[in-house]
Design a protein around this motif. Structure first.
Motif, PDB file in Angstrom:
ATOM      1  N   TYR A 181     -12.773   2.025   4.527  1.00 51.07           N
ATOM      2  CA  TYR A 181     -14.021   1.617   4.125  1.00 51.07           C
ATOM      3  C   TYR A 181     -14.588   0.695   5.520  1.00 51.07           C
ATOM      4  O   TYR A 181     -14.216  -0.270   5.331  1.00 51.07           O
ATOM      5  N   PHE A 235     -12.137  -1.708   7.033  1.00 50.59           N
ATOM      6  CA  PHE A 235     -10.949  -2.173   5.735  1.00 50.59           C
ATOM      7  C   PHE A 235     -10.340  -0.880   5.309  1.00 50.59           C
ATOM      8  O   PHE A 235     -10.951   0.262   5.074  1.00 50.59           O
ATOM      9  N   ALA A 256      -8.360   1.132   2.624  1.00 53.96           N
ATOM     10  CA  ALA A 256      -7.874   1.056   1.458  1.00 53.96           C
ATOM     11  C   ALA A 256      -6.455   1.724   1.054  1.00 53.96           C
ATOM     12  O   ALA A 256      -5.710   1.376   0.222  1.00 53.96           O
ATOM     13  N   PRO A 272      -1.009  -3.248  -8.521  1.00 53.24           N
ATOM     14  CA  PRO A 272      -2.184  -4.487  -8.692  1.00 53.24           C
ATOM     15  C   PRO A 272      -3.530  -3.834  -8.490  1.00 53.24           C
ATOM     16  O   PRO A 272      -3.565  -2.801  -7.726  1.00 53.24           O
ATOM     17  N   ASN A 273      -4.365  -4.562  -9.033  1.00 52.64           N
ATOM     18  CA  ASN A 273      -6.075  -4.131  -9.037  1.00 52.64           C
ATOM     19  C   ASN A 273      -6.183  -4.238  -7.251  1.00 52.64           C
ATOM     20  O   ASN A 273      -5.935  -5.141  -6.748  1.00 52.64           O
ATOM     21  N   GLY A 274      -6.808  -3.270  -6.970  1.00 51.91           N
ATOM     22  CA  GLY A 274      -7.316  -3.367  -5.529  1.00 51.91           C
ATOM     23  C   GLY A 274      -6.213  -2.596  -4.795  1.00 51.91           C
ATOM     24  O   GLY A 274      -6.377  -2.658  -3.254  1.00 51.91           O
ATOM     25  N   ALA A 275      -5.348  -2.261  -5.184  1.00 52.24           N
ATOM     26  CA  ALA A 275      -4.179  -1.551  -4.364  1.00 52.24           C
ATOM     27  C   ALA A 275      -4.357  -0.236  -3.671  1.00 52.24           C
ATOM     28  O   ALA A 275      -3.932   0.120  -2.988  1.00 52.24           O
ATOM     29  N   GLY A 276      -5.512   0.531  -4.206  1.00 48.94           N
ATOM     30  CA  GLY A 276      -5.974   1.747  -3.717  1.00 48.94           C
ATOM     31  C   GLY A 276      -5.651   2.990  -4.604  1.00 48.94           C
ATOM     32  O   GLY A 276      -5.759   4.213  -4.130  1.00 48.94           O
ATOM     33  N   LYS A 277      -5.603   2.664  -5.813  1.00 42.17           N
ATOM     34  CA  LYS A 277      -4.995   3.853  -6.772  1.00 42.17           C
ATOM     35  C   LYS A 277      -6.344   4.775  -6.954  1.00 42.17           C
ATOM     36  O   LYS A 277      -6.340   5.941  -6.858  1.00 42.17           O
ATOM     37  N   THR A 278      -7.473   3.987  -7.434  1.00 40.22           N
ATOM     38  CA  THR A 278      -8.558   4.842  -7.734  1.00 40.22           C
ATOM     39  C   THR A 278      -9.306   5.674  -6.399  1.00 40.22           C
ATOM     40  O   THR A 278      -9.537   6.539  -6.667  1.00 40.22           O
ATOM     41  N   THR A 279      -8.968   4.960  -5.252  1.00 36.76           N
ATOM     42  CA  THR A 279      -9.547   5.620  -3.924  1.00 36.76           C
ATOM     43  C   THR A 279      -8.561   6.898  -3.779  1.00 36.76           C
ATOM     44  O   THR A 279      -9.103   7.852  -3.670  1.00 36.76           O
TER      45      THR A 279
END
Ligand SMILES: Nc1ncnc2c1ncn2[C@@H]1O[C@H](COP(=O)(O)OP(=O)(O)O)[C@@H](O)[C@H]1O
Ligand SMILES: [Mg+2]
Lengths: 286, 315
Positions: free
Chosen positions: B11, B14, B16, B35-42
């Motif tokens: 992004y 950055f 991700a 953890p949150n923000g690790a890049g799973k959703t992306t």
């Protein structure tokens, strides 16, 4: 044959409950009042004998109603379409649509069709009212059909602009503002540019006036220009066109190359043909 | 069924997702933890065809999701972490709308809707408005929606997050049923124990990189292995090293310019023992801690303690 599911769902949601029928009822009531007062005034002035009824009055009422509907269209269609895609994004339902194998182009077309259907419902429902005016003469059935075609083309253009900004920007508010700004430019910006051109090119001694074709070159994209020509023809003299006819010079050989309403409808279709596929592309890959 | 090769998503500047690779065989259930923000959703959005990757390849049943998105989407059922529903739409109408989007013929829509609502236990809510459903029910409805076109691969982004314990159990039961139906599943969570029970394999991702991947048993073995301590002392390191070598829990010791790095096998109490004996031995310790970004650190975040994981896998 399958109906576009976007159209099916939107109509189902929008027609449910009391809001849509209420809106339609209020709208028709307003139109009815306009007509009533239009004729009432006429009757009051001349007396209530139909022998002295002036068809020009019916004509003016017809023009006023037709113009009112164009204004309504340019106000309502952006409000519906500018939130069509960004609203789904804000509601977090867009990804659920895009992860299916339904094509983004069909989503865009479905949304545009719904917005046009909504405004055309108002317009077609009012046709019987316009028809009463039509009954008093002065307006032909072909005029009425042409008018509907002009509304359709204008709605298509406005909807395409709305949907384009709705796909381009994440926020509905931004899409709304830009859609209205674009429409303001088409309605008034082109007029200002034309006025500027007239000032610059006008010969102060002979007071030459611009030709119709020069005006067309500036105002082909202006929905009001084509509309007033459609309503009143080149000689004008009525309500809206007087705005334009004042500054235009007439005479033999100074007819427009193409009637302004035709030029404007071509413009509408071209805008739609460019913006609809472009919006689909934007939607395909965020 | 799903192959991800060197996936990168940036992004702006950055990164991700940073060179992520994984492979899931047909019928397997892969737990994606981080953890949150690790890049799973992306990562999951890229697989679902909703985001364009910066680099790398994603293939679903041999189909490239970037080159043939429509064919790939026909094989994928996706359930996002956050999603909304429409107002003024009934559950059955909601399902029929998505049936339409997936190109299901009219005459089949009612049957498919009934079957899926049955599967997710929402049959009695068929005529309710979707916006009146509870969070757990919406979650189940969204799952039913993702199954309309009978996809081979299911991508479920934190399906249990935000649910109360009862709803979590319901969701787990449904997912078990889906496994039995032979679906390949990629499921994410920021809590490992939630997945360790139902997944065949697990991958742990942190800051866009795959930290460790393997079966649950393999991972438990690796995690109970070494941790690394970083110790800084004033002046000469020699006496500290000598003292450390006497500790039974300590493995190899590396003396660097600034720190002494110590491989260590044990729990937090034993870690405290080491510090105590150093101080008792008169060593001027100015910093003592576990190395940043070590496996254990990440595990503490995703498991809330390794013990929880070991209990789970022991069951
Ligand atoms: N649209 C975006 N623009 C910029 N950064 C983003 C965007 N989406 C996600 N990120 C960042 O990418 C990282 C990974 O996010 P995400 O994939 O949602 O993580 P996870 O699902 O593992 O919690 C986060 O640091 C997040 O802030
Ligand atoms: Mg996430």
């Amino acid at each position: 044959m399958k109906i576009n599911p976007v159209i099916e769902k939107e109509l189902r949601i929008k027609m449910r409950g009391w809001r849509s029928p209420a809106l339609l009822a209020v709208y028709l009531a307003i139109l009815g009042l306009v007509i009533f007062f239009g004729f009432f005034e006429n009757i009051f002035d001349i007396g209530y004998s139909f022998r002295t009824f002036n068809p020009r009055t019916a004509y003016n009422v017809y023009n006023a109603l037709a113009s009112f509907q164009l204004v309504l269209l340019t106000l309502i269609v952006p409000a519906v379409t500018a939130g069509a895609i960004s609203g789904e994004r804000e509601r977090q339902t867009l990804d659920l649509m895009l992860c299916t194998n339904f094509s983004p182009l069909s989503i865009i077309i479905g949304k545009i069709a719904v917005s046009i259907a909504q405004i055309m419902l108002l317009i077609v429902a009012s046709m019987p009212i316009l028809g009463t005016v039509f009954l008093f003469g002065g307006v032909r059935i072909t005029d009425l059909l042409l008018l509907i075609a002009y509304y359709l083309a204008t709605a298509l253009m406005v909807a395409s602009i709305g949907i384009f900004f709705s796909t381009l920007f994440k926020k509905t508010s931004v899409a709304n503002i830009l859609t209205y700004l674009t429409l303001m430019f088409l309605h008034f910006g082109t007029l200002v540019l034309f006025a500027f051109y007239v000032r610059v090119t006008m010969d102060p001694v002979n007071f030459t006036r611009p030709t119709f074709n020069e005006a067309l070159a500036f105002l082909f994209a202006n929905p009001m220009f084509g509309f007033s020509y459609l309503l009143e023809g080149p000689s004008g003299g009525g309500t809206i066109l007087s705005l334009f006819t004042m500054v235009l010079s007439y005479g033999a050989g100074n007819a427009p190359v193409v009637p302004p309403w035709v030029a404007n409808m071509i413009f509408d279709v071209v805008v739609a043909a460019v913006l609809i596929p472009l919006s689909a592309r934007l939607l395909r890959r965020p | 069924m799903l192959v991800i090769e060197n996936l990168v998503k940036k992004y702006g500047r950055f990164t991700a997702v940073d060179g992520l690779s994984l492979e899931i065989g047909p019928g397997h259930c892969y737990g994606f933890v981080g953890p949150n923000g690790a890049g799973k959703t992306t990562t999951m959005k890229i697989v679902a065809g909703l985001l364009r990757p910066t680099a790398g390849k994603v293939r679903v049943a041999g189909i490239d999701v970037v080159e043939n998105p429509r064919e790939a989407k026909a094989k994928i059922g996706y359930m996002p972490d956050f999603f909304g529903v429409y107002d003024n739409l009934k559950v059955s109408e909601y399902m029929e709308f998505y049936c339409g989007l997936y190109g299901v013929e009219y005459r089949k829509r009612a049957v498919i809707t009934d079957q899926l609502l049955e599967l997710v236990n929402l049959t009695d809510k068929k005529d309710a408005y979707v916006d009146t459903l509870s969070r757990g029910m919406k979650q189940r409805l969204c799952l039913a929606r993702s199954l309309i076109h009978d996809p081979d691969l299911l991508i479920l982004d934190e399906p249990a997050s935000g649910l109360d314990p009862r709803a979590r159990i319901d969701m787990k039961e449904i997912l078990k049923e889906l496994r039995n139906m032979g679906k390949t599943i990629l499921i994410s969570s920021h809590i490992l124990p939630e997945l360790s029970e139902m997944c065949t394999s697990i991958g742990i991702i942190e800051k866009g990189k795959m930290v460790i991947t393997g079966t649950v048993a393999e991972i438990v073995r690796k995690i109970s292995q070494k941790r690394t301590l970083k110790i800084k002392v004033l002046g000469d390191t020699e006496p500290a090293v000598r003292l450390l070598q006497e500790q039974v829990t300590v493995g190899s010791i590396t003396v660097g310019n600034e720190h002494i790095e110590v491989e260590f096998e044990g729990d937090n109490n034993q870690m405290a023992d080491i510090l105590r004996s150093l101080v008792k031995g008169g060593i001027p310790v100015i910093s003592f801690g576990e190395m940043e970004g070590s496996l254990e650190n990440i595990f503490m975040q995703v498991t809330g303690g390794a013990a929880a994981l070991e209990n789970q896998s022991g069951n």
